[in-house]
Design a protein around this motif. Structure first.
Motif, PDB file in Angstrom:
ATOM      1  N   LEU A   1       0.844  -1.187   0.000  1.00  0.00           N
ATOM      2  CA  LEU A   1       0.000   0.000   0.000  1.00  0.00           C
ATOM      3  C   LEU A   1       0.881   1.238   0.000  1.00  0.00           C
ATOM      4  CD1 LEU A   1      -2.550  -1.123   2.757  1.00  0.00           C
ATOM      5  CD2 LEU A   1      -2.896  -1.180   0.281  1.00  0.00           C
ATOM      6  N   ASN A   2       0.450   2.245  -0.706  1.00  0.00           N
ATOM      7  CA  ASN A   2       1.185   3.514  -0.758  1.00  0.00           C
ATOM      8  C   ASN A   2       0.600   4.441   0.297  1.00  0.00           C
ATOM      9  OD1 ASN A   2       2.493   5.882  -1.313  1.00  0.00           O
ATOM     10  ND2 ASN A   2       2.142   5.818  -3.519  1.00  0.00           N
ATOM     11  N   ILE A   3       1.395   4.786   1.290  1.00  0.00           N
ATOM     12  CA  ILE A   3       0.908   5.586   2.401  1.00  0.00           C
ATOM     13  C   ILE A   3       0.366   6.932   1.933  1.00  0.00           C
ATOM     14  CG2 ILE A   3       3.184   6.558   2.864  1.00  0.00           C
ATOM     15  CD1 ILE A   3       0.481   5.693   5.468  1.00  0.00           C
ATOM     16  N   LYS A   4       0.925   7.448   0.838  1.00  0.00           N
ATOM     17  CA  LYS A   4       0.488   8.760   0.347  1.00  0.00           C
ATOM     18  C   LYS A   4      -0.963   8.723  -0.122  1.00  0.00           C
ATOM     19  CE  LYS A   4       5.103  10.342  -0.998  1.00  0.00           C
ATOM     20  NZ  LYS A   4       5.967  10.810  -2.107  1.00  0.00           N
ATOM     21  N   ASP A   5      -1.421   7.566  -0.584  1.00  0.00           N
ATOM     22  CA  ASP A   5      -2.818   7.447  -1.010  1.00  0.00           C
ATOM     23  C   ASP A   5      -3.780   7.648   0.150  1.00  0.00           C
ATOM     24  OD1 ASP A   5      -1.972   6.904  -3.571  1.00  0.00           O
ATOM     25  OD2 ASP A   5      -2.112   4.721  -3.351  1.00  0.00           O
ATOM     26  N   PHE A   6      -3.315   7.338   1.364  1.00  0.00           N
ATOM     27  CA  PHE A   6      -4.189   7.400   2.538  1.00  0.00           C
ATOM     28  C   PHE A   6      -3.964   8.660   3.370  1.00  0.00           C
ATOM     29  CE2 PHE A   6      -3.741   2.955   1.433  1.00  0.00           C
ATOM     30  CZ  PHE A   6      -5.039   2.468   1.535  1.00  0.00           C
ATOM     31  N   ASP A   7      -2.991   9.471   2.986  1.00  0.00           N
ATOM     32  CA  ASP A   7      -2.652  10.651   3.790  1.00  0.00           C
ATOM     33  C   ASP A   7      -3.840  11.553   4.109  1.00  0.00           C
ATOM     34  OD1 ASP A   7      -0.070  10.153   4.449  1.00  0.00           O
ATOM     35  OD2 ASP A   7       0.830  11.280   2.790  1.00  0.00           O
ATOM     36  N   PRO A   8      -4.704  11.885   3.131  1.00  0.00           N
ATOM     37  CA  PRO A   8      -5.845  12.751   3.471  1.00  0.00           C
ATOM     38  C   PRO A   8      -6.756  12.139   4.538  1.00  0.00           C
ATOM     39  CG  PRO A   8      -5.522  12.690   1.098  1.00  0.00           C
ATOM     40  CD  PRO A   8      -4.628  11.638   1.681  1.00  0.00           C
ATOM     41  N   LEU A   9      -7.005  10.813   4.462  1.00  0.00           N
ATOM     42  CA  LEU A   9      -7.838  10.158   5.469  1.00  0.00           C
ATOM     43  C   LEU A   9      -7.161  10.167   6.833  1.00  0.00           C
ATOM     44  CD1 LEU A   9      -9.036   7.038   3.417  1.00  0.00           C
ATOM     45  CD2 LEU A   9     -10.352   9.086   3.949  1.00  0.00           C
ATOM     46  N   ILE A  10      -5.876   9.852   6.837  1.00  0.00           N
ATOM     47  CA  ILE A  10      -5.110   9.808   8.095  1.00  0.00           C
ATOM     48  C   ILE A  10      -5.047  11.189   8.734  1.00  0.00           C
ATOM     49  CG2 ILE A  10      -2.842   9.369   9.096  1.00  0.00           C
ATOM     50  CD1 ILE A  10      -2.465   7.280   6.808  1.00  0.00           C
ATOM     51  N   ASN A  11      -4.737  12.197   7.923  1.00  0.00           N
ATOM     52  CA  ASN A  11      -4.614  13.558   8.458  1.00  0.00           C
ATOM     53  C   ASN A  11      -5.938  14.062   9.007  1.00  0.00           C
ATOM     54  OD1 ASN A  11      -1.923  13.603   7.729  1.00  0.00           O
ATOM     55  ND2 ASN A  11      -2.300  14.583   5.752  1.00  0.00           N
ATOM     56  N   ASN A  12      -7.026  13.710   8.322  1.00  0.00           N
ATOM     57  CA  ASN A  12      -8.342  14.150   8.784  1.00  0.00           C
ATOM     58  C   ASN A  12      -8.670  13.552  10.150  1.00  0.00           C
ATOM     59  OD1 ASN A  12     -10.759  15.596   8.417  1.00  0.00           O
ATOM     60  ND2 ASN A  12     -11.813  13.755   7.737  1.00  0.00           N
ATOM     61  N   ILE A  13      -8.375  12.267  10.327  1.00  0.00           N
ATOM     62  CA  ILE A  13      -8.644  11.609  11.615  1.00  0.00           C
ATOM     63  C   ILE A  13      -7.757  12.197  12.708  1.00  0.00           C
ATOM     64  CG2 ILE A  13      -8.444   9.416  12.856  1.00  0.00           C
ATOM     65  CD1 ILE A  13      -9.242   8.041  10.189  1.00  0.00           C
ATOM     66  N   ASN A  14      -6.490  12.392  12.413  1.00  0.00           N
ATOM     67  CA  ASN A  14      -5.585  12.963  13.416  1.00  0.00           C
ATOM     68  C   ASN A  14      -5.974  14.392  13.780  1.00  0.00           C
ATOM     69  OD1 ASN A  14      -3.734  10.944  14.182  1.00  0.00           O
ATOM     70  ND2 ASN A  14      -2.647  11.132  12.239  1.00  0.00           N
ATOM     71  N   ASP A  15      -6.473  15.158  12.795  1.00  0.00           N
ATOM     72  CA  ASP A  15      -6.946  16.515  13.099  1.00  0.00           C
ATOM     73  C   ASP A  15      -8.128  16.472  14.068  1.00  0.00           C
ATOM     74  OD1 ASP A  15      -5.050  17.714  11.545  1.00  0.00           O
ATOM     75  OD2 ASP A  15      -6.336  17.947   9.778  1.00  0.00           O
ATOM     76  N   LYS A  16      -8.992  15.503  13.889  1.00  0.00           N
ATOM     77  CA  LYS A  16     -10.142  15.378  14.793  1.00  0.00           C
ATOM     78  C   LYS A  16      -9.691  14.940  16.190  1.00  0.00           C
ATOM     79  CE  LYS A  16     -13.943  14.569  11.551  1.00  0.00           C
ATOM     80  NZ  LYS A  16     -13.255  14.849  10.288  1.00  0.00           N
ATOM     81  N   PHE A  17      -8.718  14.041  16.244  1.00  0.00           N
ATOM     82  CA  PHE A  17      -8.157  13.673  17.549  1.00  0.00           C
ATOM     83  C   PHE A  17      -7.593  14.908  18.258  1.00  0.00           C
ATOM     84  CE2 PHE A  17      -7.685   9.018  16.396  1.00  0.00           C
ATOM     85  CZ  PHE A  17      -8.367   8.539  17.506  1.00  0.00           C
ATOM     86  N   LYS A  18      -6.874  15.739  17.517  1.00  0.00           N
ATOM     87  CA  LYS A  18      -6.311  16.969  18.095  1.00  0.00           C
ATOM     88  C   LYS A  18      -7.429  17.909  18.544  1.00  0.00           C
ATOM     89  CE  LYS A  18      -2.100  16.750  15.283  1.00  0.00           C
ATOM     90  NZ  LYS A  18      -1.354  17.365  14.143  1.00  0.00           N
TER      91      LYS A  18
END
Length: 739
Positions: free
Chosen positions: A641-658
């Motif tokens: 899996l290419n981590i860059k493909d999931f970056d927007p999903l990951i960043n969105n979840i981490n922003d909500k955690f913050k």
């Protein structure tokens, strides 16, 4: 009723082992002294063994040894000081202040030190009555010390003879708890189940599992060098523990919302097959747990390979009948359930194999313990004690509460001598009061009702039965049961302890037995009343005062758990390192919050935000389950899996955690949510359309590129979407909690 299963549960329990050990340490010297007609004069020896044994909780032998020796030392000093002062009530009152504050405050160092403090207080209370001691000051101190040393030597001997016994008992208990959890999980696939009640049971069971696994981590950490590098049996016990933790995560990953499956497939066989499989797995795990506790090899009661084949066949048959462009997501979810059940089955087969303790097993399955058994050490620092000398400290409030309660109980025993055993009043207060109001309230009710039951049973038994042999057998059984269940069922424990105490007095002084029964009942009732008032009015600590801190810890732990799972995409080998530590912290934080919420429900002062606490616990439970599901899904992925493909999903979840963290900690909120529509989400949508086109044109069973890619990516992106939605819910709930 399954009597064989009931028999196994009773006689395989670590708690029964504990009860027998404590009872034997007191009865052996008591019988010897009774034989030489010296029990009345030297009853402090069996009593010393009894109280020291109460501090000996399961754990590493090094910690147990230090706890026992510390308890012996403190008990000697307390006995010498108390007997020197017990002729003067004013000096005893000053001693209550000193001992009550100190021995309650040292609970900040953890459960073991807290047990030493409670026992020292009880020893102090035993010796308040000048009539209870025999001989000189130091003579009595040495009698208590002799009893404690006898228990220590017996415990040391048992450890040398069977060094892995505690580990096996605890490990078997933990695996059986996972079996119960698996059984409850099976109900998720049953028609017309009650979700809320079921998830509440699952949360409660998870608390039990986390407590047991934490105890195992403590034991394994202390003996880690021996377990990993020395004996075959030790290494296999370590591997069984690690496999059981992974197996629990796999079962937890099944705690999802299956409304869509029930809506479409309730009338189909596939859900029944899944439920039946989990129930069969429960039976296998129970068999493994009992085999470990009885030090036997377990054997498969079912053909797990055949079960796995049956699941695959049922899935294939259902797919053949119902697969169309509208049911693609359902069958992707069913496929993940099928894989999870297969992996659970393989883990069970490994545990069966390990239970034989064969040397080849350690060569076949090498497993790095990593951070799974890491624990933060408890520092015995005087600075920590001084820092807690403030009303901001919950432990300091507890120490004040205990001291005031003990002073009140002592004053009642002095100025209102309605009974001849006034120290029972003070003892009742010391054993009931705990840092939290809800726990103190529960123990108060259980203590009073247990005492009443014990008094009635004892009086009726001794009124109608005059046979001393039967009386001794009842004493023996109730003594073992009382100390076996002391930390499991306080009501039954109090009942049994009251029975054996009263029968003991019957042997020592038959002529005044009726008065002693009345004293026991009245003194305990007075002590319970004082403890209730003290817990309610003197610096009460409500459970909801701790809830927000526990919520913050859980949010932080879940974010770290999520980040550790994401590392699997970057580097799969990370799962054996930081991942396990993050998973453990998330599970422990969730269990702590769930336990706190259960206690809030019994608090006298109801919090207006209790509905929001319930929402947060439920949301967090689902969030942790979905992170676990994402972890298992990523581990099963067959292509890179290419981590860059999931970056927007990951960043969105981490922003909500913050965002949640900022709300809970009153920080400035400067995070912006990114767009959930990431390239990988768009790719999955396109694959869904193309796969629907293939199915419409009869391309169903062929392993096309679209089919293979879709079944891998769809479940991953779905998990990201659900996790995103759950964290978004926590943002909303956090705002309501801060209003």
């Amino acid at each position: 009723m399954n009597y064989q299963l009931t028999f196994k549960k009773i006689f395989s329990s670590q708690y029964l082992f504990t009860g027998i050990r404590i009872a034997a340490s007191a009865l052996i010297p008591a019988l010897v002294l009774f034989h030489f007609d010296s029990l009345a004069q030297m009853s402090a020896i069996p009593l010393g063994a009894l109280v020291v044994g109460s501090t000996d909780s399961p754990g590493p032998f090094l910690h147990r040894r230090n706890t026992i020796l510390a308890s012996i030392g403190f008990n000697f000093l307390v006995v010498v000081i108390t007997i020197s002062l017990n002729h003067n009530p004013v000096l005893i009152a000053l001693a209550i202040v000193l001992f009550g504050m100190f021995f309650s405050l040292i609970g900040i160092y953890g459960a073991r030190v807290n047990s030493v403090g409670i026992v020292a207080l009880l020893v102090f209370i035993f010796n308040i009555d000048s009539k209870a001691s025999y001989g000189g000051v130091f003579f009595n101190g040495l009698l208590f010390t002799a009893g404690g040393l006898f228990y220590f030597l017996m415990s040391l001997l048992l450890h040398r003879l069977r060094p892995y016994r505690y580990l096996q008992l605890q490990l078997g208990e933990s695996i059986r708890s996972i079996a119960d959890y698996t059984n409850k999980t099976a109900s998720l696939f049953r028609l017309n189940h009650e979700d809320e009640n079921l998830f509440s049971q699952l949360r409660q069971q998870q608390i039990t599992i986390q407590q047991e696994q934490d105890s195992l981590r403590e034991m394994l950490l202390s003996t880690r060098e021996m377990v990993i590098d020395s004996t075959v049996k030790g290494r296999i016990i370590m591997m069984m523990f690690l496999d059981s933790v992974d197996l629990f995560e796999q079962v937890l990953s099944l705690q999802l919302d299956y409304t869509d499956l029930h809506t479409s497939l309730d009338d189909q066989e596939i859900l029944t097959v899944i439920e039946t499989t989990l129930i069969q797995y429960k039976d296998e795990l129970n068999a493994i747990g009992y085999a470990i506790q009885f030090n036997q090899r377990s054997h498969q009661g079912i053909d797990i390979d055949a079960i796995i084949h049956k699941i695959a066949a049922a899935f294939k048959e259902e797919r053949k009948k119902r697969l169309n462009k509208n049911t693609i997501p359902l069958f992707i979810k069913l496929r993940q359930i099928k894989f999870a059940l297969q992996e659970i089955g393989e883990r069970i087969k490994r545990l069966h194999h390990f239970s034989g303790y064969e040397k080849m097993a350690t060569r076949q399955y090498q497993h790095n313990a990593g951070d799974e058994v890491q624990r933060k050490p408890t520092e015995i620092s005087p600075r920590l004690l001084l820092e807690n000398l403030t009303l901001k400290s919950a432990q300091f409030k507890h120490a004040l509460r205990v001291t005031i309660g003990l002073l009140a109980g002592y004053a009642v025993s002095l100025f209102f001598p309605v009974a001849g055993h006034g120290y029972w009043i003070v003892m009742t207060i010391a054993t009931i009061l705990r840092p939290g109001y809800s726990i103190s309230k529960t123990r108060n009710i259980q203590r009073l009702s247990g005492n009443v039951t014990g008094v009635i049973v004892s009086f009726v038994f001794l009124y109608f039965v005059s046979n001393n042999t039967l009386a001794f057998l009842l004493l023996l059984c109730t003594m073992v049961t009382g100390y076996a269940l002391l930390k499991v069922n306080y009501y039954i424990s109090c009942t049994c302890i009251s029975i054996f105490v009263l029968i003991s007095f019957h042997f020592l002084n038959k002529s005044q037995f009726t008065e002693i029964v009345f004293d026991r009942f009245l003194d305990t009732a007075i002590g319970c009343a004082i403890a209730f008032v003290t817990a309610l009015l003197v610096f009460p600590v409500w459970e909801n005062e701790q809830t927000k801190d526990l919520i913050k810890k859980l949010v932080t732990a879940n974010q770290k758990y999520f980040d550790a799972v994401i590392e699997i995409i970057k580097s799969p080998e990370q799962k054996n390192n930081l991942y396990k530590s993050a998973r453990k912290d998330a599970f422990v934080a969730l269990a702590n919050l769930s336990g706190n919420f259960q206690r809030i429900l019994s608090d006298k002062r109801k919090d207006k935000k209790i509905a929001f606490y319930h929402q947060f616990v439920s949301s967090s439970y689902m969030l942790t389950a979905h992170i676990a599901s994402l972890s298992n899904t990523l581990s099963r992925t067959y292509f890179d899996l290419n981590i860059k493909d999931f970056d927007p999903l990951i960043n969105n979840i981490n922003d909500k955690f913050k965002h949640v963290d900022a709300i809970l900690n009153n920080k400035e909120i400067n995070t912006k949510f990114s767009n959930r529509q990431s390239p990988i989400t768009n790719k999955v949508q396109e694959l869904m359309k193309y796969r629907a086109y293939e199915i419409e044109h009869g391309i169903i069973n062929k392993q096309t590129s679209a089919r293979v890619t879709l079944r891998e990516l769809k479940i991953i992106t779905d998990e990201f979407e659900i996790i995103d939605s759950l964290v978004a819910d926590e943002v909303k709930i956090s705002k309501k909690l801060k209003q």
